[in-house]
Design a protein around this motif. Structure first.
Motif, PDB file in Angstrom:
ATOM      1  N   GLY A   1       0.799  -1.213   0.000  1.00 47.56           N
ATOM      2  CA  GLY A   1       0.000   0.000   0.000  1.00 47.56           C
ATOM      3  C   GLY A   1       0.830   1.260   0.000  1.00 47.56           C
ATOM      4  O   GLY A   1       2.012   1.262   0.366  1.00 47.56           O
TER       5      GLY A   1
ATOM      6  N   SER B   1      -4.175   0.305  -1.883  1.00 55.42           N
ATOM      7  CA  SER B   1      -3.638  -0.918  -1.296  1.00 55.42           C
ATOM      8  C   SER B   1      -4.159  -2.133  -2.050  1.00 55.42           C
ATOM      9  O   SER B   1      -5.318  -2.158  -2.483  1.00 55.42           O
ATOM     10  CB  SER B   1      -4.035  -1.022   0.181  1.00 55.42           C
ATOM     11  OG  SER B   1      -3.559  -2.224   0.757  1.00 55.42           O
TER      12      SER B   1
ATOM     13  N   GLN C   1      -8.516  -5.182  -1.069  1.00 54.91           N
ATOM     14  CA  GLN C   1      -7.855  -4.096  -1.777  1.00 54.91           C
ATOM     15  C   GLN C   1      -8.750  -2.860  -1.792  1.00 54.91           C
ATOM     16  O   GLN C   1      -9.962  -2.952  -1.661  1.00 54.91           O
ATOM     17  CB  GLN C   1      -7.512  -4.519  -3.211  1.00 54.91           C
ATOM     18  CG  GLN C   1      -8.665  -4.452  -4.198  1.00 54.91           C
ATOM     19  CD  GLN C   1      -9.710  -5.538  -4.019  1.00 54.91           C
ATOM     20  OE1 GLN C   1      -9.494  -6.510  -3.290  1.00 54.91           O
ATOM     21  NE2 GLN C   1     -10.841  -5.408  -4.700  1.00 54.91           N
TER      22      GLN C   1
END
Length: 693
Positions: A198, A224, A239
């Motif tokens: 990230g 991320s 994510q």
């Protein structure tokens, strides 16, 4: 991906440990150079978080220093360190939900209307959006402070039906960076996170062209990939990519600049492609996948008037607009359902309840939009009546919430008018008596005019506090509130005429003292016990085999103990302790069961050392007893260790630079917190660089 990220975490950890080792030698060298006079420059302070011992209300304040120190990726992740606060369904921006004292987010909805989220005075968030997520689609980098008020007794300024508590967020001001001086300041922050590869970047432009005008622009991007758990396994659907921005201007005027006008706009968005409809991750593939975009924006225009020498006027007029817009498109053929034991792929089917049944893709295809416009007029006044002094806050709120018609839920408008008064009465320097009242009316109507309902409620509370000369204080409170019906329930005439009702009782003690074990040290402690009861329930149901339908619970009872403590020493040592012990039961038809949203007992302990204004080194233990996850399955207890180091040079070319290094879950433990739907992240190294020019 998993092995690559584990390598990232390994080498990141080695690098950070090396940095800490070199840091130790550098610190020692600096101490030698400073000599015996060094300790004389250290100011007595608190730990990372000040315990609010001066009031009976259970409130925790997270300031800018702690926001920076925690390097949190979401607001929910930032406030889960507050006693009584837990996360539901993880800590990702799109799936996280806030649970306070067992209320708030659930395993099905991002909110149950019993936790309020206030951004710069604006009431934000949605109603019941099925499996979509939280009210906190926003980035912590936009904010200078977060306050978490737990329970009902302090909530009457902010809304009705609040049992869990209130989360208040305050955006940054330009003067936070210009210090009120004319000029232009630029702050750039860069962050890298090993687990999930990230990164985050935040650029703040603060401009003060005159003594009475300031302007701020903040753009933040946080990105991320899926993170790995403690076993190195990739955790899917974690994510995220969220750009955010904040624009804010303030103009002060008058002979003593007693008038102030502030305008602000902040927005965050999440854009997902081919993502699971169920953002909580609790139903595997049964709801299929969607393309989904979430826009969350808050705008405000605020006028404040505080005339010098007049204790009866401190006027605050705030017009706010909060808009949460969700656009989603179902990906045909992506849903699976279990129909009589036969698993098949069908875009119009999903499992609902204990029996597989048709479930139209209208749920996944539904667009949602909540627009909340609020005019708040509040005045604070200070006056004396005999031996009593009064700090009276009274106000009027006019609120309109408009919900878009969706294929899966009705749309409509919810118009409310509320008046409130909170009087903090101090008597004789020892007693503080605080009565609070709120009266709220509601006119709620479907867009097509087919149904409409009128409701009203009178609610209030009383808190008492007595402080001894020794620094010990005892306090207690009682509060009653009602949760008025919501637009989502317009199709149920019973629910629309039955407000949920709750009362909460609290009792506790606080203690504040200096020079405890030696000169120049301080100790603050606050312990609070609460008991809440909710009845006339419309928010929670159980499936009844007899009627083959979902029926509401009869009542919910929750109780718990919250502990906050802070110790600091003049030599720079400090310790913080936050703990929560909770219990709860739900009742239906004579049967009693564990409350489904009850969090596990948990504890956080931080030990740290500050060296002047330059270094801050700390170790944190986050521990919890066994509990239940979002699906009701048992999860083990855990203890997770976090390490943090902050370096802020005070002179030279690097003055104004901040370097922060953190290792979260330092021993790479695999665990699943209570109420989560997925395993937590394994070891993660965070590096943040910030510079103010």
């Amino acid at each position: 991906m998993g092995q690559h990220q584990r390598g990232w975490r390994y080498w990141g950890t080695v690098s950070v440990l090396g940095l800490m080792a070199s840091t130790g030698s550098a610190v020692a060298q600096q101490l030698d150079e400073l000599g015996d006079d060094f300790l004389g420059t250290v100011e007595l302070g608190q730990g990372k978080r000040e315990v609010q011992v001066g009031i009976a209300t259970p409130i925790t304040v997270i300031n800018q220093e702690e926001i920076d120190d925690r390097q949190a990726g979401t607001v929910a992740e930032l406030i889960d360190s507050v006693p009584g606060v837990s996360l539901v369904n993880g800590n990702t921006p799109k799936g996280a939900g806030v649970n306070i004292r067992g209320f708030g987010a659930t395993s099905s909805f991002g909110t149950d209307q019993k936790v309020a989220v206030i951004v710069d005075g604006a009431s934000t968030g949605s109603e019941e959006l099925y499996r979509i997520g939280t009210q906190l689609f926003t980035d912590p980098e936009l904010y200078r402070g977060v306050s978490v008020l737990r329970g009902t007794v302090g909530s009457f300024e902010y809304g009705s039906g609040i049992i869990g508590g209130v989360v208040q967020l305050e955006t940054k001001d330009a003067s936070d960076f210009t210090n009120g001086e004319i000029g232009l300041r630029l702050r750039q922050t860069l962050q890298a996170v090993s687990n999930g590869s990230g990164f985050a970047t935040s650029t703040i432009l603060a401009w003060q062209p005159t003594d009475n005008f300031e302007f701020l622009l903040n753009y933040t991007l946080r990105d991320s990939e899926n993170y790995d758990d403690g076993h190195g396994n990739e955790v899917t659907n974690t994510q995220s990519r969220m750009p955010s921005f904040l624009v804010k201007a303030k103009y002060s005027f008058g002979d003593a600049q007693e008038h102030a006008l502030t305008a602000s706009l902040n927005q965050s968005e999440v854009d997902e492609k081919d993502a699971p409809y169920d953002a909580f991750g609790t139903t595997s593939t049964s709801f299929g996948r969607v393309d989904r975009r979430i826009d969350n924006r808050v705008a405000g225009l605020r006028y404040q008037w505080s005339p010098v020498g007049n204790d009866l006027i401190n006027l605050d007029v705030n017009l706010t607009y909060a808009d949460q817009e969700i656009e989603q498109r179902y990906i045909s053929g992506s849903a699976f359902c279990d129909d009589g034991g036969v698993v098949r792929n069908d875009p119009n089917c999903a499992r609902s309840g204990p029996v597989g049944s048709p479930f139209s893709s209208a749920t996944q295809d539904a667009d949602h939009r909540y627009e909340t416009t609020k005019l708040s007029i509040k005045n604070s006044m200070f006056f004396n009546t005999g031996v009593a002094s009064h700090d009276l806050r009274a106000g009027l709120e006019i609120i309109r919430r408009d919900r878009l018609d969706a294929s899966s839920a009705p749309g409509g408008t919810d118009d409310r008018i509320a008046v409130f008064a909170v009087d903090e009465i101090s008597i004789g320097g020892h007693w503080t008596v605080t009565p609070a009242l709120r009266y709220e009316t509601q006119d709620i109507e479907a867009h097509d005019g087919s149904t409409s309902f009128d409701n009203s409620a009178l609610m209030g509370g009383l808190s008492l506090r007595y402080e001894f000369d020794s620094g010990l204080a005892l306090f207690g409170s009682a509060a009653y509130t009602e949760s008025l019906p919501i637009i989502d329930d317009l199709g149920n005439a019973t629910y629309m005429t039955q407000p949920e009702r709750a009362h909460t009782y609290e009792i506790g003690a606080s203690y504040a003292v200096t020079d405890v074990f030696s000169d120049n040290d301080s100790l603050s402690l606050k312990v609070n016990y609460y008991h809440s009861k909710l009845w006339d329930i419309t928010s929670y149901t159980n499936f009844s085999p007899a009627s083959r339908s979902f029926e509401p619970l009869d009542k919910v009872e929750t109780e718990g103990v919250e502990i906050e403590a802070s110790y600091s020493h003049g030599a720079g040592y400090y310790a913080d302790l936050n703990a929560n012990i909770a219990d709860g039961t739900e009742h239906q038809g004579g049967r009693t069961a564990r409350w489904r949203n009850r969090p596990a007992d948990d504890l956080r302990l931080t030990l740290g050392k500050r060296i002047g204004q330059t270094w801050d080194l700390s170790w944190e233990l986050a521990a919890a007893k066994p509990g239940l996850d979002a699906s009701g399955s048992a999860v083990a207890g855990y203890g997770v260790h976090n390490l943090r180091a902050t370096y802020r040079p005070q002179k030279g070319v690097f003055e104004g630079t901040e370097i922060r290094v953190g290792i979260e879950n330092a021993f790479d433990r695999s665990y699943r917190p209570s109420l989560y739907s997925r395993d937590a992240a394994g070891r993660s190294v965070k590096l943040t660089l910030a510079k103010t020019f």
